[in-house]
Design a protein around this motif. Structure first.
Motif, mmCIF file in Angstrom:
data_model
loop_
_atom_site.group_PDB
_atom_site.id
_atom_site.type_symbol
_atom_site.label_atom_id
_atom_site.label_comp_id
_atom_site.label_asym_id
_atom_site.label_seq_id
_atom_site.Cartn_x
_atom_site.Cartn_y
_atom_site.Cartn_z
ATOM 1 N N GLU A 98 0.836 -1.200 0.000
ATOM 2 C CA GLU A 98 0.000 0.000 0.000
ATOM 3 C C GLU A 98 0.874 1.254 0.000
ATOM 4 O O GLU A 98 1.564 1.557 0.974
ATOM 5 C CB GLU A 98 -0.920 -0.003 1.215
ATOM 6 C CG GLU A 98 -1.960 -1.113 1.160
ATOM 7 C CD GLU A 98 -2.884 -1.103 2.362
ATOM 8 O OE1 GLU A 98 -2.689 -0.242 3.254
ATOM 9 O OE2 GLU A 98 -3.782 -1.950 2.417
ATOM 10 N N GLY A 179 -14.485 0.427 0.048
ATOM 11 C CA GLY A 179 -13.963 -0.685 -0.739
ATOM 12 C C GLY A 179 -14.174 -2.000 -0.028
ATOM 13 O O GLY A 179 -15.083 -2.151 0.784
ATOM 14 N N ARG A 197 -7.862 -2.843 -4.551
ATOM 15 C CA ARG A 197 -6.908 -2.232 -5.477
ATOM 16 C C ARG A 197 -5.800 -3.192 -5.903
ATOM 17 O O ARG A 197 -4.897 -2.807 -6.639
ATOM 18 C CB ARG A 197 -6.289 -0.987 -4.850
ATOM 19 C CG ARG A 197 -7.293 0.078 -4.480
ATOM 20 C CD ARG A 197 -6.622 1.374 -4.061
ATOM 21 N NE ARG A 197 -5.687 1.166 -2.969
ATOM 22 C CZ ARG A 197 -4.952 2.137 -2.422
ATOM 23 N NH1 ARG A 197 -5.050 3.375 -2.888
ATOM 24 N NH2 ARG A 197 -4.133 1.881 -1.418
ATOM 25 N N ASP A 199 -3.708 -4.478 -3.752
ATOM 26 C CA ASP A 199 -2.619 -4.386 -2.782
ATOM 27 C C ASP A 199 -2.656 -5.574 -1.825
ATOM 28 O O ASP A 199 -3.697 -6.212 -1.626
ATOM 29 C CB ASP A 199 -2.715 -3.085 -1.986
ATOM 30 C CG ASP A 199 -2.153 -1.903 -2.745
ATOM 31 O OD1 ASP A 199 -1.106 -2.072 -3.396
ATOM 32 O OD2 ASP A 199 -2.757 -0.815 -2.692
#
Length: 212
Positions: A98, A179, A197, A199
């Motif tokens: 991240e 999210g 994402r 990550d």
């Protein structure tokens, strides 16, 4: 630390072959446990010198190795439920991709401080999550979230507020974003996460409980 069971050895000259016992469910469980421990140990070995992910940012080969190890650990945890009460804990960062967290960790000295423990504080019962970065001795930045269990391994989250706090002062910030994340592996020591994402996050159970 999970331990492997060691059974007394039977002298081979007195042990008749039994094809059913050789394929018993117990033997299969031991084999799966051994594989998950091996995958977990390999992952922890690979991230042990990566400074929480800072060094991995400039080492694509190491990143590929770590992601492959995460895939192996995820395979071991594929059919497990990771969104129950055992998810509730103060989790301390071991490694991540991240960029926002790594940016703060790397650049904290520019502001005359340093990043201490980086935490996720999850309470499944009360449906809350705090993302926390500490700046010893008195500083902390944390983002509050509401969470909702979506499946056996997925949790949805929505940020509700953020706070930068020092000794005797506090600066509130607006909420930003929502999210989900999948906990692809969870045991009594570590947790491995992949998020919306793409990550990755590897955390350990902290030896203390963080509270606001």
């Amino acid at each position: 630390m999970a331990t492997c069971l060691s059974l007394p050895a039977t002298p081979t000259s007195f042990a008749p072959y039994n094809s059913k016992s050789a394929r018993s469910p117990t033997a299969t469980r031991f084999s799966l446990t051994d594989r998950s421990l091996t995958a977990k140990d390999n992952l922890l070995r690979l991230i042990s010198d990566q400074d929480r992910g800072l060094r991995t940012q400039s080492d694509s080969q190491k990143l590929s190795q770590i992601v492959s190890a995460i895939d192996d650990v995820a395979a071991a945890g594929r059919d497990t439920v990771t969104t129950g009460s055992s998810l509730s804990a103060t989790w301390r960062l071991l490694w991540t991709t991240e960029k926002e967290q790594l940016f703060i960790i790397k650049n904290a000295p520019l502001f005359g401080t340093r990043a201490g423990d980086v935490l996720q504080v999850i309470d499944v019962e009360n449906m809350t999550l705090n993302n926390v970065i500490t700046f010893p001795p008195d500083g902390v930045f944390f983002v509050r979230s509401n969470i909702e269990v979506a499946s056996s391994q997925r949790v949805n989250f929505r940020f509700t507020s953020a706070v930068l706090r020092g000794k005797g002062w506090e600066f509130p910030l607006p909420p930003f974003g929502q999210g989900w994340f999948d906990t692809v592996y969870l045991d009594d020591e570590i947790r491995v996460v992949k998020d919306i994402r793409g990550d990755y996050l590897v955390v350990e159970r902290a030896p203390y409980n963080w509270k606001e």
